[in-house]
Design an enzyme around this catalytic site. Structure first.
Site, PDB file in Angstrom:
ATOM      1  N   ALA A   1    -135.791  30.299 -71.168  1.00  0.00           N
ATOM      2  CA  ALA A   1    -136.961  31.123 -71.472  1.00  0.00           C
ATOM      3  C   ALA A   1    -137.783  30.436 -72.534  1.00  0.00           C
ATOM      4  O   ALA A   1    -137.290  29.580 -73.274  1.00  0.00           O
ATOM      5  CB  ALA A   1    -136.523  32.500 -71.959  1.00  0.00           C
ATOM      6  N   PHE A   2    -139.061  30.822 -72.619  1.00  0.00           N
ATOM      7  CA  PHE A   2    -139.956  30.237 -73.607  1.00  0.00           C
ATOM      8  C   PHE A   2    -140.690  31.349 -74.345  1.00  0.00           C
ATOM      9  O   PHE A   2    -141.910  31.378 -74.428  1.00  0.00           O
ATOM     10  CB  PHE A   2    -140.939  29.272 -72.935  1.00  0.00           C
TER      11      PHE A   2
ATOM     12  N   GLY B   1    -127.839  28.203 -73.607  1.00  0.00           N
ATOM     13  CA  GLY B   1    -128.990  28.911 -74.140  1.00  0.00           C
ATOM     14  C   GLY B   1    -129.923  29.413 -73.054  1.00  0.00           C
ATOM     15  O   GLY B   1    -129.726  29.146 -71.868  1.00  0.00           O
ATOM     16  N   PRO B   2    -130.977  30.122 -73.455  1.00  0.00           N
ATOM     17  CA  PRO B   2    -131.858  30.763 -72.472  1.00  0.00           C
ATOM     18  C   PRO B   2    -132.814  29.803 -71.798  1.00  0.00           C
ATOM     19  O   PRO B   2    -133.310  28.865 -72.427  1.00  0.00           O
ATOM     20  CB  PRO B   2    -132.632  31.768 -73.331  1.00  0.00           C
TER      21      PRO B   2
ATOM     22  N   GLY C   1    -138.311  25.294 -80.213  1.00  0.00           N
ATOM     23  CA  GLY C   1    -138.224  24.274 -79.192  1.00  0.00           C
ATOM     24  C   GLY C   1    -136.806  24.173 -78.648  1.00  0.00           C
ATOM     25  O   GLY C   1    -136.016  25.127 -78.772  1.00  0.00           O
TER      26      GLY C   1
ATOM     27  N   HIS D   1    -143.565  10.331 -82.969  1.00  0.00           N
ATOM     28  CA  HIS D   1    -142.302  10.168 -82.244  1.00  0.00           C
ATOM     29  C   HIS D   1    -142.160  11.242 -81.162  1.00  0.00           C
ATOM     30  O   HIS D   1    -142.493  12.401 -81.376  1.00  0.00           O
ATOM     31  CB  HIS D   1    -141.131  10.279 -83.223  1.00  0.00           C
TER      32      HIS D   1
END
Length: 564
Positions: free
Chosen positions: A166-167, A163-164, A175, A82
């Site tokens: 950023a990763f 939210g940020p 995620g 999915h």
């Protein structure tokens, strides 16, 4: 009446039962929320969680689900069939009862802001909660999935709504999450008296909104000037459908449908359309099967439709409407349709221990005991229910009768409205007692310190205002009910004129009794301006009701007076 919201988070874990349980367990830690369903899928590696309750409680449960999913799921190791981009991939709010789509969108925004700030998870809003047209479609929002999320977050056009952008390590693990508000989706199957899946699918192509490719009389596809095949729209908006054959369903073919907006395309329209298409092909629909849950409102609408189709007034009890819908659409064709389990409203509402479910003798025994509640407030509300019921009764006894058929439309409306008022008053019977219990609980709060004393004072004021508003709302409801009684007394079946008179008498007791309960509670209100306003409005309604009711009773007595 309770405001009910459904929430359907989808988490990116469908194989590890311990992780799934860790997430779903947090739902039941929130008071007032009912966990309805947990549906894991191994191939998709995804679990659909469904719970319902009042708005604030559901919002809190949704936050806890997202928080726990981020703790136990690591998206860096997730694989499944999915599409997904987060540990909690999507989290939609669905209005069920007494709440608007706009209010659900606001819940989505509030949840998103908290998730972004406290959990540092990137959040995107979609569907009715979307902040731009570009982000309305979930597929667009989730494009690139988890594997492309780092690139998406770096793109200014795809900065998260909350939210940020950023990763980092935390975002790599969790995620992103897509949060929305959407309509209730009803999944149901239509049973055919055939084993031919091709015939079932032909009907599905004809009725589903996306339709089918158009053909000419010889069966060839119709094409535009550029050679592209032309589409033929389906008969039913807000639907998706396929036809299939499954042995488990009694050896018959079915049309499986997802109805995405029952408010615009009602159940009865879907059922009757498929019945008509089946008949064209020499088949019959033997019944239908609701998969999962269904909103009460959709069945009430279907019940009213089929009663009116039979030439009967639609102002009957909630239970009768539901049973009419079940019979008319064959919802018990394959399996028993268990009303208390299949209707989402009943799964969350308190359906046991209610005063209105007591037998008349038992209610009166409790009323006559030394228990502090129920009391005059509940009794006043009950009188209102009796008045509204009598108004509906006279309307029903008028509808279709010789000499009164010109009033059929009006009497149908009155019977429906009377039933609605009856349900309001019956709910107030229990609400009055519940409000009194809450006030007693506030009085028992500790007051040993200045802080406790302040908290207790605030709680008592809130409880005192609430216990005042319940009977005040009963007072407010009396004038609309008097409108109905006046109409049936003037144009209703004159053999039931005495019933209209008794309705007026009961309504007067309801109004005056509730007003007494308003006034006895106003003395303890700290906010004197608020109390004065409620007192003035109560008196104004009482005066209007007394004047009109007196005139009505006088006219009824004159018509009924013995002239022998």
């Amino acid at each position: 009446m309770k405001r009910i919201v459904e929430c359907v988070p989808n988490i990116s874990e469908g194989r590890d039962k311990a992780k799934i349980k860790a997430v779903t367990d947090v739902v039941e830690t929130v008071e007032g929320v009912v966990l309805l369903d947990v549906d894991p899928g191994e191939t998709t590696n995804r679990t659909v969680i469904t719970f319902v309750g009042e708005p604030e409680a559901v919002k809190e449960a949704a936050f806890r689900v997202i928080q726990k999913a981020a703790e136990v799921i690591d998206m860096r190791h997730h694989h499944g069939e999915h599409p997904r981009f987060g540990a909690t991939d999507v989290c939609p709010f669905v209005p069920v009862s007494n709440i608007s789509m706009e209010e659900c969108a606001e819940l989505a925004h509030q949840l998103g802001e908290r998730v972004g700030a406290e959990l540092q998870i990137p959040v995107y809003f979609y569907e009715h909660a979307a902040t731009s047209k570009q982000r309305r479609n979930l597929a667009t929002v989730r494009s690139g999935e988890y594997e492309g999320l780092g690139h998406k977050l770096a793109d200014p056009e795809w900065k998260p709504d909350c939210g940020p952008a950023a990763f980092g390590e935390r975002q790599q693990k969790s995620g992103a999450t897509a949060i929305s508000a959407r309509e209730f989706l009803i999944a149901w199957n239509f049973n055919l008296n055939t084993r031919d899946a091709a015939l079932a699918h032909d009907i599905a192509l004809t009725v589903r909104e996306s339709g089918r490719f158009a053909r000419d009389e010889s069966g060839k596809f119709l094409r535009d000037a550029e050679g592209n095949r032309l589409k033929q729209d389906g008969l039913l908006k807000n639907t998706k459908a396929v036809g299939w054959y499954i042995d488990d369903f009694g050896g018959r073919a079915q049309i499986s449908m997802n109805l995405t907006n029952y408010k615009l395309t009602p159940l009865h329209q879907c059922f009757d359309t498929i019945c008509a298409e089946a008949e064209k092909r020499g088949m019959r629909v033997t019944g239908a099967e609701i998969v999962g849950l269904v909103p009460l409102a959709s069945l009430l609408e279907a019940g009213r439709f089929y009663l009116r189709k039979q030439g009967k007034p639609a102002g009957v009890s909630e239970r009768e409407l539901v049973e009419c819908a079940v019979r008319s659409m064959g919802l018990a064709d394959l399996y028993p349709f268990e009303i208390e389990k299949k209707i989402v409203d009943y799964r969350v509402q308190k359906r046991s221990g209610r005063l209105v479910d007591l037998k008349i003798n038992d209610f009166n025994d409790l009323l006559a005991s030394d228990a502090m509640a129920p009391g005059g407030g509940s009794t006043a509300a009950l009188c209102g229910a009796l008045a509204a019921s009598l108004a509906a009764m006279v309307a029903n006894l008028t509808h279709g009768k010789k000499g009164y058929t010109k009033y059929n439309e009006e009497m149908d409306r009155i019977s429906v409205e009377g039933q609605g008022h009856k349900e309001f008053f019956l709910a107030a019977v229990d609400r009055d007692t519940e409000a009194f219990d809450a006030m007693i609980a506030a009085r028992r709060l500790p007051k040993d310190t200045a802080e406790q004393e302040a908290l207790r004072a605030t709680a008592m004021e809130e409880a005192q205002q609430h216990v005042t508003l319940v009977p005040f709302e009963v007072v407010e409801r009396c004038l609309p009910v008097l409108d109905l009684i006046e109409a049936v007394a003037a144009r209703g079946n004159q053999n039931s004129l005495s019933d209209a008179g008794v309705a007026a008498l009961c309504l007067g007791t309801a109004c005056d009794g509730a007003a007494m309960n308003v006034r006895i509670n106003l003395a303890d209100i700290t906010d004197k301006a608020w109390a004065a306003d409620i007192n003035t409005r109560t008196a104004e309604i009482q005066q209007k009701l007394h004047e009109r009711r007196s005139a009505l009773l006088k006219a009824v007595e004159e018509k009924l007076s013995y002239k022998g």
